[in-house]
Design a protein around this motif. Structure first.
Motif, PDB file in Angstrom:
ATOM      1  N   VAL A 124       0.852  -1.192   0.000  1.00 55.57           N
ATOM      2  CA  VAL A 124       0.000   0.000   0.000  1.00 55.57           C
ATOM      3  C   VAL A 124       0.883   1.235   0.000  1.00 55.57           C
ATOM      4  O   VAL A 124       1.744   1.396   0.878  1.00 55.57           O
ATOM      5  N   ALA A 125       0.662   2.091  -0.998  1.00 55.33           N
ATOM      6  CA  ALA A 125       1.339   3.385  -1.069  1.00 55.33           C
ATOM      7  C   ALA A 125       0.286   4.448  -0.793  1.00 55.33           C
ATOM      8  O   ALA A 125      -0.458   4.854  -1.680  1.00 55.33           O
ATOM      9  N   ALA A 126       0.201   4.870   0.455  1.00 51.39           N
ATOM     10  CA  ALA A 126      -0.855   5.782   0.895  1.00 51.39           C
ATOM     11  C   ALA A 126      -0.307   7.185   1.086  1.00 51.39           C
ATOM     12  O   ALA A 126       0.778   7.371   1.643  1.00 51.39           O
ATOM     13  N   THR A 127      -1.057   8.161   0.639  1.00 52.34           N
ATOM     14  CA  THR A 127      -0.663   9.553   0.854  1.00 52.34           C
ATOM     15  C   THR A 127      -1.035  10.038   2.254  1.00 52.34           C
ATOM     16  O   THR A 127      -0.577  11.086   2.690  1.00 52.34           O
ATOM     17  N   TYR A 128      -1.853   9.262   2.962  1.00 51.29           N
ATOM     18  CA  TYR A 128      -2.365   9.670   4.276  1.00 51.29           C
ATOM     19  C   TYR A 128      -1.297   9.691   5.372  1.00 51.29           C
ATOM     20  O   TYR A 128      -0.240   9.079   5.236  1.00 51.29           O
ATOM     21  N   PRO A 129      -1.637  10.287   6.525  1.00 48.38           N
ATOM     22  CA  PRO A 129      -0.837  10.076   7.729  1.00 48.38           C
ATOM     23  C   PRO A 129      -0.859   8.599   8.125  1.00 48.38           C
ATOM     24  O   PRO A 129      -1.764   7.843   7.739  1.00 48.38           O
ATOM     25  N   ALA A 130       0.113   8.188   8.918  1.00 45.55           N
ATOM     26  CA  ALA A 130       0.304   6.771   9.228  1.00 45.55           C
ATOM     27  C   ALA A 130      -0.892   6.135   9.920  1.00 45.55           C
ATOM     28  O   ALA A 130      -1.246   4.985   9.628  1.00 45.55           O
ATOM     29  N   ASP A 131      -1.533   6.845  10.847  1.00 43.90           N
ATOM     30  CA  ASP A 131      -2.639   6.221  11.578  1.00 43.90           C
ATOM     31  C   ASP A 131      -3.824   5.935  10.663  1.00 43.90           C
ATOM     32  O   ASP A 131      -4.487   4.894  10.782  1.00 43.90           O
ATOM     33  N   VAL A 132      -4.072   6.834   9.709  1.00 46.84           N
ATOM     34  CA  VAL A 132      -5.170   6.626   8.762  1.00 46.84           C
ATOM     35  C   VAL A 132      -4.824   5.497   7.797  1.00 46.84           C
ATOM     36  O   VAL A 132      -5.656   4.626   7.508  1.00 46.84           O
ATOM     37  N   ALA A 133      -3.592   5.475   7.315  1.00 40.01           N
ATOM     38  CA  ALA A 133      -3.160   4.393   6.428  1.00 40.01           C
ATOM     39  C   ALA A 133      -3.303   3.040   7.112  1.00 40.01           C
ATOM     40  O   ALA A 133      -3.702   2.047   6.485  1.00 40.01           O
ATOM     41  N   GLY A 134      -3.016   2.999   8.396  1.00 36.71           N
ATOM     42  CA  GLY A 134      -3.153   1.751   9.145  1.00 36.71           C
ATOM     43  C   GLY A 134      -4.579   1.246   9.188  1.00 36.71           C
ATOM     44  O   GLY A 134      -4.813   0.029   9.180  1.00 36.71           O
ATOM     45  N   ARG A 135      -5.524   2.146   9.204  1.00 34.82           N
ATOM     46  CA  ARG A 135      -6.929   1.732   9.192  1.00 34.82           C
ATOM     47  C   ARG A 135      -7.316   1.103   7.856  1.00 34.82           C
ATOM     48  O   ARG A 135      -8.159   0.204   7.807  1.00 34.82           O
ATOM     49  N   PHE A 136      -6.708   1.581   6.782  1.00 35.27           N
ATOM     50  CA  PHE A 136      -6.969   0.956   5.483  1.00 35.27           C
ATOM     51  C   PHE A 136      -6.428  -0.479   5.477  1.00 35.27           C
ATOM     52  O   PHE A 136      -7.090  -1.398   5.004  1.00 35.27           O
ATOM     53  N   ALA A 137      -5.237  -0.672   6.016  1.00 37.72           N
ATOM     54  CA  ALA A 137      -4.682  -2.023   6.100  1.00 37.72           C
ATOM     55  C   ALA A 137      -5.582  -2.935   6.918  1.00 37.72           C
ATOM     56  O   ALA A 137      -5.799  -4.098   6.561  1.00 37.72           O
ATOM     57  N   GLY A 138      -6.136  -2.404   7.999  1.00 38.90           N
ATOM     58  CA  GLY A 138      -7.051  -3.189   8.821  1.00 38.90           C
ATOM     59  C   GLY A 138      -8.320  -3.555   8.077  1.00 38.90           C
ATOM     60  O   GLY A 138      -8.854  -4.666   8.226  1.00 38.90           O
ATOM     61  N   PHE A 139      -8.813  -2.635   7.265  1.00 40.91           N
ATOM     62  CA  PHE A 139     -10.016  -2.894   6.465  1.00 40.91           C
ATOM     63  C   PHE A 139      -9.743  -4.026   5.473  1.00 40.91           C
ATOM     64  O   PHE A 139     -10.557  -4.950   5.321  1.00 40.91           O
ATOM     65  N   LEU A 140      -8.604  -3.985   4.801  1.00 42.98           N
ATOM     66  CA  LEU A 140      -8.251  -5.033   3.851  1.00 42.98           C
ATOM     67  C   LEU A 140      -8.101  -6.381   4.549  1.00 42.98           C
ATOM     68  O   LEU A 140      -8.517  -7.421   4.021  1.00 42.98           O
ATOM     69  N   ALA A 141      -7.518  -6.365   5.735  1.00 43.35           N
ATOM     70  CA  ALA A 141      -7.310  -7.611   6.473  1.00 43.35           C
ATOM     71  C   ALA A 141      -8.633  -8.293   6.801  1.00 43.35           C
ATOM     72  O   ALA A 141      -8.700  -9.528   6.873  1.00 43.35           O
ATOM     73  N   ARG A 142      -9.682  -7.495   6.963  1.00 50.42           N
ATOM     74  CA  ARG A 142     -11.009  -8.063   7.252  1.00 50.42           C
ATOM     75  C   ARG A 142     -11.486  -8.974   6.133  1.00 50.42           C
ATOM     76  O   ARG A 142     -12.280  -9.890   6.353  1.00 50.42           O
ATOM     77  N   ASP A 143     -10.961  -8.767   4.918  1.00 49.64           N
ATOM     78  CA  ASP A 143     -11.318  -9.621   3.789  1.00 49.64           C
ATOM     79  C   ASP A 143     -10.212 -10.625   3.471  1.00 49.64           C
ATOM     80  O   ASP A 143     -10.226 -11.247   2.419  1.00 49.64           O
ATOM     81  N   GLY A 144      -9.260 -10.768   4.362  1.00 46.65           N
ATOM     82  CA  GLY A 144      -8.204 -11.744   4.171  1.00 46.65           C
ATOM     83  C   GLY A 144      -7.058 -11.281   3.302  1.00 46.65           C
ATOM     84  O   GLY A 144      -6.235 -12.099   2.859  1.00 46.65           O
ATOM     85  N   VAL A 145      -6.954  -9.983   3.062  1.00 45.21           N
ATOM     86  CA  VAL A 145      -5.858  -9.444   2.259  1.00 45.21           C
ATOM     87  C   VAL A 145      -4.663  -9.163   3.175  1.00 45.21           C
ATOM     88  O   VAL A 145      -4.804  -8.502   4.205  1.00 45.21           O
ATOM     89  N   GLU A 146      -3.502  -9.648   2.796  1.00 46.04           N
ATOM     90  CA  GLU A 146      -2.285  -9.433   3.576  1.00 46.04           C
ATOM     91  C   GLU A 146      -1.545  -8.211   3.040  1.00 46.04           C
ATOM     92  O   GLU A 146      -1.168  -8.172   1.862  1.00 46.04           O
ATOM     93  N   VAL A 147      -1.338  -7.222   3.890  1.00 50.19           N
ATOM     94  CA  VAL A 147      -0.568  -6.041   3.517  1.00 50.19           C
ATOM     95  C   VAL A 147       0.880  -6.298   3.907  1.00 50.19           C
ATOM     96  O   VAL A 147       1.226  -6.276   5.087  1.00 50.19           O
ATOM     97  N   VAL A 148       1.731  -6.557   2.922  1.00 47.08           N
ATOM     98  CA  VAL A 148       3.128  -6.907   3.207  1.00 47.08           C
ATOM     99  C   VAL A 148       3.999  -5.674   3.378  1.00 47.08           C
ATOM    100  O   VAL A 148       5.115  -5.761   3.904  1.00 47.08           O
ATOM    101  N   SER A 149       3.492  -4.519   2.929  1.00 42.81           N
ATOM    102  CA  SER A 149       4.237  -3.263   3.080  1.00 42.81           C
ATOM    103  C   SER A 149       3.238  -2.115   3.099  1.00 42.81           C
ATOM    104  O   SER A 149       2.337  -2.063   2.266  1.00 42.81           O
ATOM    105  N   LEU A 150       3.387  -1.223   4.072  1.00 39.72           N
ATOM    106  CA  LEU A 150       2.477  -0.093   4.213  1.00 39.72           C
ATOM    107  C   LEU A 150       3.288   1.193   4.302  1.00 39.72           C
ATOM    108  O   LEU A 150       4.028   1.409   5.260  1.00 39.72           O
TER     109      LEU A 150
END
Length: 240
Positions: A124-150
């Protein structure tokens, strides 16, 4: 047959991606856009919860009625995933009720695009601040997507994101790929990417999914339409 997918877009930054994509896709597709109220332009959790509030989206849905849309997409990634999976689900359900047509959001568009492509490991290449980007990773994880780099660029306002140049975007995304990632996700609808889709995929040598790209694909999916061109790796792809 012409289909019309409406988009609710917060504020002003990269909204011109939508008429650009409409022109690239052609094939009887209309993509009208309504700007929704942004009381504060900030990639901050409290501001994002306000941006994606039911009252804001209902007002936007009412404005779309003049366009006789067949479906509607809330074109804001952070203003949807910040509510969490269940909250984002309720958000689109209420939007569908207000609009009277099928509805979705950019966050779910990313999830469904990954399912369509059969991809489960992403960077994930996010323009957001780190805490907001982390929430996107959490959302993806809910569907079984592994974020290997944030990666987080730490930009607070959508307005600033919208000023990033072609070179900025290409370098930022390419610089935050990961060898284990099957695709790179770029989750901000404030970022101009409509004219960069093929360049991004070519430069990285793997699928790149951007927010405005997946939003349009998701809207077409809702009405059973495939775009034969204009949507990069999602051109010609449709989840039933």
């Amino acid at each position: 047959m012409t289909v019309t997918v409406g988009f609710l877009y917060p504020g002003y930054s990269a909204e011109d991606d939508y008429p650009t994509l409409e022109g690239l896709i052609g094939d009887g597709v209309r993509l009208p856009l309504v700007h929704t109220e942004m009381r504060e332009d900030a990639h901050r959790v409290d501001a994002l919860l306000d941006i994606g509030g039911d009252d804001v989206l209902a007002e936007g849905a009412a404005a779309l009625r003049d366009h006789a849309v067949d479906a509607v997409v809330w074109a804001c990634t952070s203003g949807s995933f910040v509510f969490g999976w269940d909250g984002a689900t309720r958000q689109v359900e209420r939007l569908a009720e207000a609009a009277g047509v099928p509805a979705s959001s950019t966050s779910f568009a990313f999830v469904r695009a990954l399912r369509e492509l059969g991809l489960r490991r992403v960077a994930v290449a996010a323009t957001y601040p780190a805490d907001v980007a982390g929430r996107f990773a959490g959302f993806l994880a809910r569907d079984g997507v592994e974020v290997v780099s944030l990666a987080s660029r730490g930009i607070v306002t959508a307005a600033e994101v919208g000023t990033l140049t072609r070179a900025d975007v290409l370098d930022f995304v390419a610089g935050h790929d990961h060898p284990a990632a099957e695709a790179v996700l770029v989750p901000d609808t404030a970022l101009h990417t409509a004219m960069l889709l093929d360049d991004l995929t070519e430069r990285l040598g793997k699928p790149v999914l951007t927010a405005n790209q997946v939003s349009v694909w998701e809207g077409l999916r809702l009405v059973g339409r495939t775009a034969s061109r204009g949507l990069g790796v999602l051109s010609g792809r449709r989840t039933e």
